[in-house]
Design an enzyme around this catalytic site. Sequence first.
Site, PDB file in Angstrom:
ATOM      1  CG  HIS A   7      -1.991  -0.982   1.355  1.00  0.00           C
ATOM      2  ND1 HIS A   7      -2.265  -1.713   2.349  1.00  0.00           N
ATOM      3  CD2 HIS A   7      -2.817  -1.407   0.311  1.00  0.00           C
ATOM      4  CE1 HIS A   7      -3.201  -2.591   2.146  1.00  0.00           C
ATOM      5  NE2 HIS A   7      -3.664  -2.432   1.026  1.00  0.00           N
TER       6      HIS A   7
ATOM      7  NE  ARG B  49      -2.621  -7.115  -4.437  1.00  0.00           N
ATOM      8  CZ  ARG B  49      -3.533  -7.367  -3.443  1.00  0.00           C
ATOM      9  NH1 ARG B  49      -3.124  -7.478  -2.299  1.00  0.00           N
ATOM     10  NH2 ARG B  49      -4.936  -7.123  -3.483  1.00  0.00           N
TER      11      ARG B  49
ATOM     12  CE  LYS C 129     -13.765 -14.573   5.859  1.00  0.00           C
ATOM     13  NZ  LYS C 129     -13.646 -15.179   4.653  1.00  0.00           N
TER      14      LYS C 129
ATOM     15  CB  SER D 143      -4.429  -6.392   4.643  1.00  0.00           C
ATOM     16  OG  SER D 143      -4.115  -5.121   4.157  1.00  0.00           O
TER      17      SER D 143
HETATM   18  P1  ADP Z   1      -9.876  -3.652  -0.256  1.00  0.00           P
HETATM   19  O1  ADP Z   1     -10.440  -4.123   0.821  1.00  0.00           O
HETATM   20  O2  ADP Z   1     -10.750  -2.705  -0.985  1.00  0.00           O
HETATM   21  O3  ADP Z   1      -9.517  -4.671  -1.428  1.00  0.00           O
HETATM   22  P2  ADP Z   1      -7.203  -3.244   0.404  1.00  0.00           P
HETATM   23  O4  ADP Z   1      -6.769  -2.310   1.385  1.00  0.00           O
HETATM   24  O5  ADP Z   1      -7.057  -4.497   0.535  1.00  0.00           O
HETATM   25  O6  ADP Z   1      -8.694  -2.585   0.047  1.00  0.00           O
HETATM   26  O7  ADP Z   1      -6.190  -2.554  -0.799  1.00  0.00           O
HETATM   27  C1  ADP Z   1      -6.654  -1.177  -1.268  1.00  0.00           C
HETATM   28  C2  ADP Z   1      -6.038  -1.075  -2.740  1.00  0.00           C
HETATM   29  O8  ADP Z   1      -4.501  -1.411  -2.574  1.00  0.00           O
HETATM   30  C3  ADP Z   1      -6.554  -2.140  -3.653  1.00  0.00           C
HETATM   31  O9  ADP Z   1      -6.531  -1.405  -4.850  1.00  0.00           O
HETATM   32  C4  ADP Z   1      -5.421  -3.267  -3.572  1.00  0.00           C
HETATM   33  O10 ADP Z   1      -5.575  -3.780  -4.957  1.00  0.00           O
HETATM   34  C5  ADP Z   1      -4.131  -2.380  -3.519  1.00  0.00           C
HETATM   35  N1  ADP Z   1      -3.228  -3.338  -2.780  1.00  0.00           N
HETATM   36  C6  ADP Z   1      -3.265  -4.034  -1.654  1.00  0.00           C
HETATM   37  N2  ADP Z   1      -1.832  -4.694  -1.606  1.00  0.00           N
HETATM   38  C7  ADP Z   1      -1.136  -4.149  -2.433  1.00  0.00           C
HETATM   39  C8  ADP Z   1       0.123  -4.522  -2.718  1.00  0.00           C
HETATM   40  N3  ADP Z   1       0.848  -5.434  -2.069  1.00  0.00           N
HETATM   41  N4  ADP Z   1       0.753  -4.003  -4.004  1.00  0.00           N
HETATM   42  C9  ADP Z   1      -0.212  -3.027  -4.543  1.00  0.00           C
HETATM   43  N5  ADP Z   1      -1.439  -2.625  -4.562  1.00  0.00           N
HETATM   44  C10 ADP Z   1      -1.981  -3.374  -3.335  1.00  0.00           C
END
Ligand code: ADP
Length: 164
Positions: free
Chosen positions: A21, A94, A45, A131
């Site tokens: 992120h 990703r 979740k 995450s």
């Molecule tokens: P959501 O619950 O909406 O998927 P996340 O917090 O998991 O939200 O992720 C928010 C954004 O960050 C999404 O666009 C996700 O694809 C991106 N993201 C999450 N992890 C990574 C990573 N390791 N590299 C690049 N983008 C990421």
Amino acid sequence: MTGKSVRAVFPGSFDPITNGHLDVIERGIKLFDELIVAVGRSPVKNSLFTPEERVEMIAELTADMPGVSVESFDGLTVEYAAQKEANVILRGLRSLTDVHYEFKLAMTNRAVAGIETVFVMTSEQYGFTSSTLIREVATLGGNISNLVPKNVYDRLQKRLNKKK
Ligand code: ADP
């Protein structure tokens, strides 16, 4: 010059924020004048951190990044973006699996609210960081110190020790 100022919203659950992120935030702010990292308050979740805690960790990490701010929000991302007068949604990619889901999400957001989504691709080394996996691996005692910033790692340790 009469350049248009671009304000972007980077929405997500961020439970917790990962190095992936952070990489997206660092790439994103090079493209926009302002970037609001927006922590969704809708339940995750097996969540580990409250929205307030997630905001706090992101605030610590972005304190010295000009143009970057962080807030939490309820409800629809597009409504929040409109309320903030943001012109763009930022999302990270990703893998091709992400593209499949993100494509539908971006098309829907454009159809319902006319807002564009801009994607940045993460560094190769974070291509597998999520995450969800971090929560799972950390809960089972795995070492995730390379995948999250130091402040997140410390809080994860504290939280999980308390849970034991
Ligand atoms: P959501 O619950 O909406 O998927 P996340 O917090 O998991 O939200 O992720 C928010 C954004 O960050 C999404 O666009 C996700 O694809 C991106 N993201 C999450 N992890 C990574 C990573 N390791 N590299 C690049 N983008 C990421």
